[in-house]
Design a protein around this motif. Sequence first.
Motif, PDB file in Angstrom:
ATOM      1  N   ARG A  35     -14.796 -31.372  11.510  1.00 25.71           N
ATOM      2  CA  ARG A  35     -15.092 -31.862  12.866  1.00 25.71           C
ATOM      3  C   ARG A  35     -13.808 -32.243  13.620  1.00 25.71           C
ATOM      4  NH1 ARG A  35     -20.409 -32.362  13.823  1.00 25.71           N
ATOM      5  NH2 ARG A  35     -21.803 -32.525  12.052  1.00 25.71           N
ATOM      6  N   ALA A  36     -12.768 -32.597  12.894  1.00 24.79           N
ATOM      7  CA  ALA A  36     -11.477 -32.943  13.505  1.00 24.79           C
ATOM      8  C   ALA A  36     -10.570 -31.718  13.669  1.00 24.79           C
ATOM      9  CB  ALA A  36     -10.776 -34.004  12.658  1.00 24.79           C
ATOM     10  N   GLY A  37     -11.087 -30.528  13.318  1.00 27.16           N
ATOM     11  CA  GLY A  37     -10.306 -29.300  13.476  1.00 27.16           C
ATOM     12  C   GLY A  37      -9.487 -28.913  12.266  1.00 27.16           C
ATOM     13  N   ASN A  38      -9.678 -29.610  11.146  1.00 25.60           N
ATOM     14  CA  ASN A  38      -8.966 -29.285   9.910  1.00 25.60           C
ATOM     15  C   ASN A  38      -9.897 -28.454   9.032  1.00 25.60           C
ATOM     16  OD1 ASN A  38      -8.110 -32.433  10.565  1.00 25.60           O
ATOM     17  ND2 ASN A  38      -6.419 -31.047  10.159  1.00 25.60           N
ATOM     18  N   ILE A  39      -9.813 -27.125   9.171  1.00 27.24           N
ATOM     19  CA  ILE A  39     -10.755 -26.270   8.447  1.00 27.24           C
ATOM     20  C   ILE A  39     -10.370 -26.074   6.984  1.00 27.24           C
ATOM     21  CG2 ILE A  39     -11.463 -25.086  10.548  1.00 27.24           C
ATOM     22  CD1 ILE A  39      -9.817 -22.634   9.457  1.00 27.24           C
ATOM     23  N   TYR A  40      -9.140 -26.429   6.631  1.00 28.79           N
ATOM     24  CA  TYR A  40      -8.678 -26.272   5.245  1.00 28.79           C
ATOM     25  C   TYR A  40      -8.585 -27.613   4.532  1.00 28.79           C
ATOM     26  CZ  TYR A  40      -7.221 -21.576   6.648  1.00 28.79           C
ATOM     27  OH  TYR A  40      -7.194 -20.288   7.108  1.00 28.79           O
ATOM     28  N   THR A  41      -9.048 -27.633   3.284  1.00 28.81           N
ATOM     29  CA  THR A  41      -8.932 -28.790   2.398  1.00 28.81           C
ATOM     30  C   THR A  41      -8.561 -28.225   1.040  1.00 28.81           C
ATOM     31  OG1 THR A  41     -10.694 -29.910   3.617  1.00 28.81           O
ATOM     32  CG2 THR A  41     -10.146 -30.813   1.465  1.00 28.81           C
ATOM     33  N   ARG A  42      -7.736 -28.918   0.275  1.00 28.22           N
ATOM     34  CA  ARG A  42      -7.368 -28.384  -1.034  1.00 28.22           C
ATOM     35  C   ARG A  42      -7.888 -29.263  -2.157  1.00 28.22           C
ATOM     36  NH1 ARG A  42      -1.887 -29.933   0.292  1.00 28.22           N
ATOM     37  NH2 ARG A  42      -1.483 -27.824   0.906  1.00 28.22           N
ATOM     38  N   SER A  43      -8.000 -28.635  -3.305  1.00 26.09           N
ATOM     39  CA  SER A  43      -8.315 -29.333  -4.552  1.00 26.09           C
ATOM     40  C   SER A  43      -7.422 -28.705  -5.610  1.00 26.09           C
ATOM     41  CB  SER A  43      -9.794 -29.163  -4.920  1.00 26.09           C
ATOM     42  OG  SER A  43     -10.069 -29.872  -6.110  1.00 26.09           O
ATOM     43  N   ARG A  45      -4.878 -26.343  -6.824  1.00 23.57           N
ATOM     44  CA  ARG A  45      -4.375 -25.068  -6.311  1.00 23.57           C
ATOM     45  C   ARG A  45      -5.425 -24.286  -5.533  1.00 23.57           C
ATOM     46  NH1 ARG A  45      -1.152 -22.048 -10.875  1.00 23.57           N
ATOM     47  NH2 ARG A  45      -0.697 -20.765  -9.085  1.00 23.57           N
ATOM     48  N   ILE A  46      -6.610 -24.853  -5.403  1.00 23.44           N
ATOM     49  CA  ILE A  46      -7.699 -24.197  -4.696  1.00 23.44           C
ATOM     50  C   ILE A  46      -7.725 -24.690  -3.250  1.00 23.44           C
ATOM     51  CG2 ILE A  46     -10.208 -23.983  -4.548  1.00 23.44           C
ATOM     52  CD1 ILE A  46     -10.237 -24.368  -7.618  1.00 23.44           C
ATOM     53  N   VAL A  47      -7.878 -23.767  -2.318  1.00 25.07           N
ATOM     54  CA  VAL A  47      -8.015 -24.131  -0.912  1.00 25.07           C
ATOM     55  C   VAL A  47      -9.435 -23.796  -0.477  1.00 25.07           C
ATOM     56  CG1 VAL A  47      -7.252 -23.660   1.451  1.00 25.07           C
ATOM     57  CG2 VAL A  47      -5.585 -23.822  -0.382  1.00 25.07           C
ATOM     58  N   LEU A  48     -10.095 -24.787   0.074  1.00 27.90           N
ATOM     59  CA  LEU A  48     -11.441 -24.643   0.594  1.00 27.90           C
ATOM     60  C   LEU A  48     -11.330 -24.468   2.101  1.00 27.90           C
ATOM     61  CD1 LEU A  48     -14.567 -24.995   0.302  1.00 27.90           C
ATOM     62  CD2 LEU A  48     -14.174 -27.428   0.688  1.00 27.90           C
ATOM     63  N   ALA A  49     -11.943 -23.411   2.622  1.00 27.07           N
ATOM     64  CA  ALA A  49     -11.919 -23.156   4.063  1.00 27.07           C
ATOM     65  C   ALA A  49     -13.342 -23.173   4.594  1.00 27.07           C
ATOM     66  CB  ALA A  49     -11.275 -21.800   4.349  1.00 27.07           C
ATOM     67  N   VAL A  50     -13.524 -23.820   5.726  1.00 22.80           N
ATOM     68  CA  VAL A  50     -14.817 -23.826   6.403  1.00 22.80           C
ATOM     69  C   VAL A  50     -14.657 -22.980   7.661  1.00 22.80           C
ATOM     70  CG1 VAL A  50     -16.611 -25.228   7.473  1.00 22.80           C
ATOM     71  CG2 VAL A  50     -15.331 -26.129   5.517  1.00 22.80           C
ATOM     72  N   ASN A  51     -15.467 -21.930   7.776  1.00 21.06           N
ATOM     73  CA  ASN A  51     -15.363 -20.998   8.891  1.00 21.06           C
ATOM     74  C   ASN A  51     -15.657 -21.716  10.212  1.00 21.06           C
ATOM     75  OD1 ASN A  51     -15.504 -18.877  10.704  1.00 21.06           O
ATOM     76  ND2 ASN A  51     -16.709 -17.572   9.376  1.00 21.06           N
ATOM     77  N   PRO A  52     -14.696 -21.720  11.146  1.00 17.15           N
ATOM     78  CA  PRO A  52     -14.920 -22.394  12.427  1.00 17.15           C
ATOM     79  C   PRO A  52     -15.694 -21.526  13.431  1.00 17.15           C
ATOM     80  CG  PRO A  52     -12.731 -21.511  12.375  1.00 17.15           C
ATOM     81  CD  PRO A  52     -13.342 -21.235  11.009  1.00 17.15           C
ATOM     82  N   TYR A  53     -15.880 -20.258  13.126  1.00  6.76           N
ATOM     83  CA  TYR A  53     -16.577 -19.319  14.009  1.00  6.76           C
ATOM     84  C   TYR A  53     -15.949 -19.248  15.391  1.00  6.76           C
ATOM     85  CZ  TYR A  53     -20.031 -19.190  10.322  1.00  6.76           C
ATOM     86  OH  TYR A  53     -20.641 -19.049   9.105  1.00  6.76           O
ATOM     87  N   LYS A  54     -14.642 -19.493  15.443  1.00  2.00           N
ATOM     88  CA  LYS A  54     -13.895 -19.345  16.686  1.00  2.00           C
ATOM     89  C   LYS A  54     -12.422 -19.226  16.328  1.00  2.00           C
ATOM     90  CE  LYS A  54     -13.550 -24.330  17.375  1.00  2.00           C
ATOM     91  NZ  LYS A  54     -13.882 -25.460  18.209  1.00  2.00           N
ATOM     92  N   LYS A  55     -11.644 -18.713  17.250  1.00  4.23           N
ATOM     93  CA  LYS A  55     -10.204 -18.595  17.042  1.00  4.23           C
ATOM     94  C   LYS A  55      -9.565 -19.978  17.153  1.00  4.23           C
ATOM     95  CE  LYS A  55      -9.535 -14.029  17.033  1.00  4.23           C
ATOM     96  NZ  LYS A  55      -9.099 -13.346  15.882  1.00  4.23           N
ATOM     97  N   PRO A  57      -5.628 -22.113  16.813  1.00  2.00           N
ATOM     98  CA  PRO A  57      -4.179 -21.872  16.872  1.00  2.00           C
ATOM     99  C   PRO A  57      -3.481 -22.229  15.552  1.00  2.00           C
ATOM    100  CG  PRO A  57      -4.680 -23.926  17.955  1.00  2.00           C
ATOM    101  CD  PRO A  57      -6.002 -23.328  17.541  1.00  2.00           C
ATOM    102  N   LEU A  58      -4.024 -21.749  14.440  1.00  2.72           N
ATOM    103  CA  LEU A  58      -3.483 -22.090  13.119  1.00  2.72           C
ATOM    104  C   LEU A  58      -2.582 -21.007  12.540  1.00  2.72           C
ATOM    105  CD1 LEU A  58      -6.757 -23.425  11.454  1.00  2.72           C
ATOM    106  CD2 LEU A  58      -4.920 -24.759  12.498  1.00  2.72           C
ATOM    107  N   TYR A  59      -2.480 -19.877  13.212  1.00  2.00           N
ATOM    108  CA  TYR A  59      -1.822 -18.723  12.608  1.00  2.00           C
ATOM    109  C   TYR A  59      -0.670 -18.207  13.459  1.00  2.00           C
ATOM    110  CZ  TYR A  59      -6.307 -19.291  10.439  1.00  2.00           C
ATOM    111  OH  TYR A  59      -7.390 -19.837   9.814  1.00  2.00           O
ATOM    112  N   THR A  60       0.143 -19.125  13.948  1.00  2.00           N
ATOM    113  CA  THR A  60       1.288 -18.755  14.773  1.00  2.00           C
ATOM    114  C   THR A  60       2.455 -18.304  13.894  1.00  2.00           C
ATOM    115  OG1 THR A  60       2.229 -20.982  14.741  1.00  2.00           O
ATOM    116  CG2 THR A  60       0.615 -20.496  16.486  1.00  2.00           C
ATOM    117  N   GLU A  61       3.387 -17.641  14.516  1.00  2.00           N
ATOM    118  CA  GLU A  61       4.597 -17.210  13.807  1.00  2.00           C
ATOM    119  C   GLU A  61       5.371 -18.427  13.287  1.00  2.00           C
ATOM    120  OE1 GLU A  61       7.212 -14.679  12.001  1.00  2.00           O
ATOM    121  OE2 GLU A  61       5.317 -14.168  12.948  1.00  2.00           O
TER     122      GLU A  61
END
Length: 118
Positions: A35-43, A45-55, A57-61
């Motif tokens: 809900r705060a815009g942090n779609i990634y959480t780790r445990s 070495r595992i990364v849990l991602a929750v699909n935001p169903y929208k673009k 700005p997390l993948y910039t150069e």
Amino acid sequence: MAHKDWGPRDTESELTRLKSITDKALLQNVEKRYRAGNIYTRSGRIVLAVNPYKKLPLYTEETLQAYKASLAPQVELPPHVYAVASSAHSGMLRTSTSQSVIISGESGAGKTETAKIL
């Protein structure tokens, strides 16, 4: 290295740092982060991602270069698919062995998009 957290104050970016490991506590933590815009959480070495169903700005150069430059992206930087990629790449260079990344989830969970980013 000292623990650094990213995201809302009352959440953990690393699930192993939660005071309670009940299903409810895990889900509440991930939901608050999402809900705060942090779609990634780790445990670990595992990364849990929750699909935001929208673009997002997390993948910039700039973000990509930060993870590439980090010697310990799983520790030094927020949870991100780039951290997984960087760790796998570093492991391949360090050990001269192939690395695997497993992406799993339900239909519509964002597996294809994650694979494209990786």
